[in-house]
Design an enzyme around this catalytic site. Structure first.
Site, short mmCIF file in Angstrom:
data_model
loop_
_atom_site.label_atom_id
_atom_site.label_comp_id
_atom_site.label_asym_id
_atom_site.label_seq_id
_atom_site.Cartn_x
_atom_site.Cartn_y
_atom_site.Cartn_z
CE LYS A 5 -6.39 -1.91 4.90
NZ LYS A 5 -5.53 -0.95 4.18
CD GLU A 37 -3.07 0.98 2.17
OE1 GLU A 37 -3.40 -0.15 2.58
OE2 GLU A 37 -3.59 2.03 2.58
CG ASP A 41 1.16 -16.97 10.81
OD1 ASP A 41 0.37 -16.30 10.09
OD2 ASP A 41 0.96 -18.16 11.09
CG HIS A 72 -4.53 6.85 -0.48
ND1 HIS A 72 -4.15 5.86 0.40
CD2 HIS A 72 -4.94 6.24 -1.60
CE1 HIS A 72 -4.33 4.70 -0.17
NE2 HIS A 72 -4.81 4.89 -1.39
C1 MEV Z 1 -6.29 2.78 4.64
O1 MEV Z 1 -5.46 1.70 4.31
C2 MEV Z 1 -6.44 2.89 6.14
C3 MEV Z 1 -7.45 3.91 6.62
O2 MEV Z 1 -8.71 3.68 6.02
C4 MEV Z 1 -7.53 3.77 8.13
C5 MEV Z 1 -8.63 4.59 8.79
O3 MEV Z 1 -9.64 4.89 8.12
O4 MEV Z 1 -8.48 4.86 9.99
C6 MEV Z 1 -7.03 5.31 6.24
#
Ligand code: MEV
Length: 434
Positions: free
Chosen positions: A276, A85, A292, A389
């Site tokens: 995530k 990413e 792992d 991003h």
């Molecule tokens: C993207 O990989 C992760 C985010 O969506 C985490 C979040 O929304 O806190 C930016």
């Protein structure tokens, strides 16, 4: 459509590649060339990678980046991060730099117990089973002595064994529930070997004791749910020093972060994405150190749902003028065994980290997770996530559109001041060509 094949694993690597490329690709020669292009020219090294898994055809690159300036318990680290990413490493680096001048990350190990279970059925009287367990507990534990000595010498081994009645879940279902410490090893092999040895011993003792086959083992396996193998990372600073960028007071920013975390605490859709983001940092370090990540992911998300509703793994609050953010994670990690001695890049990454103990690696992962969480929330509550991003994604878009080195340089400059989108980059390149 795939075709059926018998004995694929017995074929040589070349035969496998021939079959795959001829059966599945329009241009088998081109497909084959790509696979071989990704081989390492060092035959010994390539063989090493070939032997990690079954049916290896080639290597699959994922980028290794580094995030410097992580101040953790007063010591500086550069964290290796393996991720596909584009914005993850930049986000970690930004957060590390932000906290570097605000006291850094404080981390602590809460506990390091791992869990293994023997699942079995017993058709007799529960009290008889209880008496059988108490009578044979020592013998069950002793059955592992032959191979547990080494682990014991390293400060690990079986810490407890308990009989658990699970008949409310399923008729005749019981468990032996064991706690382990595994020193610097992740310990899966050690735990599973102990469990299988104890299970065999228990069946043999039961056969003598109960005559008929009243006790039957279903399976013996470690659990990736490790709520007693916990690490915590925290940051704090005066609210007045928190201002992230122009136009924001520290107070407004701190309040927004607290609100964002509160939403993730209370709302599962948001909590999953919030967590995530945390795992973006944790997994990148887990992969870099040959651990792992599936085990870690499974355990972490189970922990996030331990109260019956999926919730945020991190907390944020303001108290007496101080902003606090904290992350608690269950992490069963290893820095010896597994791939650690076999994968040259894993060894390289561990050396970069100063060859940490498993406990130290847990702490570094927790700091990486908290940094990533802070970076994501910082973008989300200020400029929005897409600005950073898409900036990081710009090179991917340029490569996808076949930009030359000169075009890339010009685009990187132009998009410092313009919004990145596939369309905008396409238009920019078209313009450059005309
Ligand atoms: C993207 O990989 C992760 C985010 O969506 C985490 C979040 O929304 O806190 C930016």
């Amino acid at each position: 459509m795939s075709q059926r094949i018998e004995g694929f694993s017995k074929l040589t690597k070349t035969e496998k590649i021939d079959w795959i490329t001829q059966t599945h690709f329009k241009n088998p020669e081109k497909a084959k060339a790509l696979l071989t292009q990704y081989w390492n020219s060092d035959t010994a090294l390539q063989n090493r990678h070939d032997e990690f898994i079954e049916n290896t055809l080639s290597n699959f690159y994922i980028s290794l980046g580094v995030a410097p300036n992580f101040l953790i318990n007063g010591a500086l680290y550069t964290l290796p991060m393996v991720t596909e990413e584009s914005s993850v490493v930049a986000a970690a680096s930004n957060a590390a730099k932000f906290w570097l001048s605000r006291g850094g990350f404080q981390t602590q190990i809460i506990n390091t117990f791992k869990v293994g279970q023997i699942h079995f059925l017993f058709e007799g009287d529960p009290q008889v089973l209880n008496a059988f367990f108490e009578k044979n507990k020592a013998a069950l534990l002793e059955s592992t002595l032959a191979f547990a000595q080494n682990m014991k010498a390293r400060g690990g081994g079986i810490q407890s064994i308990a009989l658990r009645d699970k008949t409310a879940l399923m008729p005749h279902y019981y468990q032996l529930h064991l706690h382990f410490k595994t020193a610097d090893a992740m310990g899966a092999n050690f735990i599973n070997s102990c469990l299988e040895t104890i299970a065999t011993e228990m069946e043999q003792l039961a056969e003598k004791e109960f005559k008929s086959k009243e006790l039957e083992v279903v399976m013996s396996i470690l659990s990736n749910y490790v709520p007693d193998c916990l690490v915590r990372a925290a940051v704090q600073c005066p609210v007045s020093e928190l201002s992230p960028e122009k136009g924001w007071t520290g107070e407004a920013f701190a309040n927004k972060i607290v609100e964002a975390v509160t939403i993730a605490k209370k709302e599962p859709y948001r909590a999953v994405t919030h967590n995530k983001g945390i795992m973006n940092g944790v997994d990148a370090l887990i992969l870099a150190t040959g651990n792992d990540f599936r085990a870690v992911e499974a355990g972490v998300h189970a922990y996030a749902a331990k109260e019956g509703q999926y919730t945020s793994l991190s907390e944020a609050w303001i108290k007496e003028g101080l902003f606090h953010m904290e992350l608690t994670l269950p992490l069963a990690l290893g820095t010896v065994g597994g791939l650690t001695k076999l994968h040259p890049m894993v060894q390289w990454n561990l050396e970069l980290l100063g060859n940490p103990s498993a406990e130290k690696l847990m702490q570094l992962c927790a700091a990486a997770g908290l940094a990533q969480n802070f970076a994501a929330l910082r973008s989300l509550v200020t400029s929005g996530i897409q600005k950073g991003h898409m900036k990081m994604h710009l090179l991917n878009i340029l490569n996808q559109l076949g930009a030359t080195a000169n075009q890339k340089e010009a685009a990187l400059d132009y998009f410092k001041k313009h919004t990145v989108s596939v369309q905008a980059v396409g238009a920019f390149l078209k313009n450059k060509n005309t």
